[in-house]
Write an enzyme that holds these catalytic residues in place. Sequence first.
Site, PDB file in Angstrom:
ATOM      1  N   ASN A   4     -10.781  -2.447  -6.045  1.00 22.34           N
ATOM      2  CA  ASN A   4      -9.961  -1.567  -6.906  1.00 22.34           C
ATOM      3  C   ASN A   4     -10.598  -1.320  -8.280  1.00 22.34           C
ATOM      4  OD1 ASN A   4      -6.722  -2.768  -5.689  1.00 22.34           O
ATOM      5  ND2 ASN A   4      -7.922  -1.003  -5.040  1.00 22.34           N
ATOM      6  N   ASP A  51       0.829  -1.206   0.000  1.00 23.09           N
ATOM      7  CA  ASP A  51       0.000   0.000   0.000  1.00 23.09           C
ATOM      8  C   ASP A  51       0.867   1.262   0.000  1.00 23.09           C
ATOM      9  OD1 ASP A  51      -2.288   1.479   0.025  1.00 23.09           O
ATOM     10  OD2 ASP A  51      -2.724   1.178   2.148  1.00 23.09           O
ATOM     11  N   GLY A  52       0.347   2.304  -0.609  1.00 22.37           N
ATOM     12  CA  GLY A  52       1.008   3.614  -0.525  1.00 22.37           C
ATOM     13  C   GLY A  52       1.598   4.122  -1.826  1.00 22.37           C
ATOM     14  N   GLU A  81       0.829 -13.601  12.161  1.00 20.55           N
ATOM     15  CA  GLU A  81       1.370 -12.438  12.866  1.00 20.55           C
ATOM     16  C   GLU A  81       1.195 -11.248  11.926  1.00 20.55           C
ATOM     17  OE1 GLU A  81       2.485 -12.342  15.954  1.00 20.55           O
ATOM     18  OE2 GLU A  81       2.124 -14.491  16.177  1.00 20.55           O
ATOM     19  N   ARG A 124      -0.198   9.287 -10.093  1.00 21.66           N
ATOM     20  CA  ARG A 124      -0.322   8.045  -9.318  1.00 21.66           C
ATOM     21  C   ARG A 124       0.276   6.853 -10.074  1.00 21.66           C
ATOM     22  NH1 ARG A 124      -3.867   7.663  -5.157  1.00 21.66           N
ATOM     23  NH2 ARG A 124      -4.285   5.496  -5.636  1.00 21.66           N
ATOM     24  N   ARG A 145       0.133   7.687  -2.520  1.00 13.96           N
ATOM     25  CA  ARG A 145       0.679   8.732  -1.630  1.00 13.96           C
ATOM     26  C   ARG A 145       2.147   9.015  -1.937  1.00 13.96           C
ATOM     27  NH1 ARG A 145      -1.172   5.840   3.478  1.00 13.96           N
ATOM     28  NH2 ARG A 145      -1.814   4.355   1.892  1.00 13.96           N
ATOM     29  N   TRP A 146       2.881   7.979  -2.298  1.00 17.57           N
ATOM     30  CA  TRP A 146       4.307   8.151  -2.657  1.00 17.57           C
ATOM     31  C   TRP A 146       4.411   9.118  -3.837  1.00 17.57           C
ATOM     32  CZ3 TRP A 146       7.209   7.415  -7.050  1.00 17.57           C
ATOM     33  CH2 TRP A 146       8.602   7.373  -6.881  1.00 17.57           C
ATOM     34  N   THR A 157     -10.936  -6.652  -5.407  1.00  9.73           N
ATOM     35  CA  THR A 157     -12.241  -6.526  -6.083  1.00  9.73           C
ATOM     36  C   THR A 157     -12.710  -5.060  -6.003  1.00  9.73           C
ATOM     37  OG1 THR A 157     -13.199  -7.340  -4.012  1.00  9.73           O
ATOM     38  CG2 THR A 157     -13.108  -8.891  -5.813  1.00  9.73           C
TER      39      THR A 157
HETATM   40  C1  FPP Z   1      -1.862   0.272  -3.331  1.00 11.29           C
HETATM   41  O1  FPP Z   1      -1.419   1.603  -3.422  1.00 11.29           O
HETATM   42  C2  FPP Z   1      -1.394  -0.524  -4.445  1.00 11.29           C
HETATM   43  C3  FPP Z   1      -2.180  -1.048  -5.416  1.00 11.29           C
HETATM   44  C4  FPP Z   1      -3.641  -0.849  -5.484  1.00 11.29           C
HETATM   45  C5  FPP Z   1      -1.642  -1.846  -6.513  1.00 11.29           C
HETATM   46  C6  FPP Z   1      -0.413  -2.642  -6.215  1.00 11.29           C
HETATM   47  C7  FPP Z   1       0.363  -2.720  -7.467  1.00 11.29           C
HETATM   48  C8  FPP Z   1       1.710  -2.653  -7.557  1.00 11.29           C
HETATM   49  C9  FPP Z   1       2.596  -2.641  -6.386  1.00 11.29           C
HETATM   50  C10 FPP Z   1       2.397  -2.558  -8.856  1.00 11.29           C
HETATM   51  C11 FPP Z   1       2.198  -3.665  -9.820  1.00 11.29           C
HETATM   52  C12 FPP Z   1       2.232  -5.016  -9.244  1.00 11.29           C
HETATM   53  C13 FPP Z   1       2.531  -6.118  -9.943  1.00 11.29           C
HETATM   54  C14 FPP Z   1       2.377  -7.441  -9.308  1.00 11.29           C
HETATM   55  C15 FPP Z   1       3.042  -6.054 -11.303  1.00 11.29           C
HETATM   56  P1  FPP Z   1      -2.507   2.745  -3.501  1.00 11.29           P
HETATM   57  O2  FPP Z   1      -2.651   3.155  -4.912  1.00 11.29           O
HETATM   58  O3  FPP Z   1      -3.773   2.311  -2.833  1.00 11.29           O
HETATM   59  O4  FPP Z   1      -1.794   3.866  -2.662  1.00 11.29           O
HETATM   60  P2  FPP Z   1      -2.500   5.010  -1.806  1.00 11.29           P
HETATM   61  O5  FPP Z   1      -3.241   4.322  -0.694  1.00 11.29           O
HETATM   62  O6  FPP Z   1      -1.337   5.797  -1.316  1.00 11.29           O
HETATM   63  O7  FPP Z   1      -3.394   5.765  -2.729  1.00 11.29           O
END
Ligand code: FPP
Length: 247
Positions: free
Chosen positions: A69, A21-22, A208, A34, A25-26, A67
């Site tokens: 997302n 997650d993040g 854990e 994003r 925000r990064w 789901t």
């Molecule tokens: C959460 O960050 C991340 C996701 C919804 C997607 C995860 C995907 C990746 C790490 C990249 C691609 C992965 C693969 C396996 C190729 P967020 O967008 O919810 O961050 P935020 O909470 O800061 O908005």
Amino acid sequence: MTLQDQIDKSRLPRHLAVIMDGNGRWAKKKGLFRSLGHEKGSQAVREIVETCAELSIPYLTLYAFSTENWNRPKFEVDTLMKLLVSSLKKEIKTLEENNIKLNAIGNLDALPNKAHRELLDVIERTKTNSKMTLTLALSYGAREEIIKTIKEISLKVKNNLISPSNIDESVINNHLYTRDLPDVDLLIRTSGEHRISNFLLWQIAYAELYFTDTLWPDYRKDHLFEAILNYQNRERRFGKTSEQLNP
Ligand code: FPP
């Protein structure tokens, strides 16, 4: 002594699951789109996958797309799906070199055709690899998984293939997407959020939980070593007392 040297190789988590997650925000913190956060996040995926293989952790499961997302803006969903396809194409080499088998859980039929095809292709090409199973949770939701499980078992009961009195944990396990995976030992969530967000609800019963403020795109191998060391300093009692475990 480095963090890696401090890890007890005989007490590694067998199944590590990560809520990455993040990314958003990064990117926001840096004034970027994003999608660039997700792209940077995919580089962190590679480092963590390689590190887990190097440590010989047999099962790694990553929450890549839930789901829920699907409700994000279309542009972001499209970007994530394109990133999935390009990562699969690019990382097949990493999977082969590290003897990693790719697996996926979730409602995969909901994925766009191209992503679905690419995913099945890499799963097929890596199916005999044996060092580690990397599972991507894609279009995954634990409640959806549990509903699907209940429907399948109900149908078997209706057709007299299972008696209700024989339904136990192993029957449920055998109908989940994760039927070939052991229970989760350690669940990591990045970015400072302290939630499970519909991830592996059944499978984390005795896991854990480890939360870190680090945003996923910044997550590096040393962060993983810290999480594993923290896990190794905990006493997993599975409902028993400390005295029972250490007579
Ligand atoms: C959460 O960050 C991340 C996701 C919804 C997607 C995860 C995907 C990746 C790490 C990249 C691609 C992965 C693969 C396996 C190729 P967020 O967008 O919810 O961050 P935020 O909470 O800061 O908005």
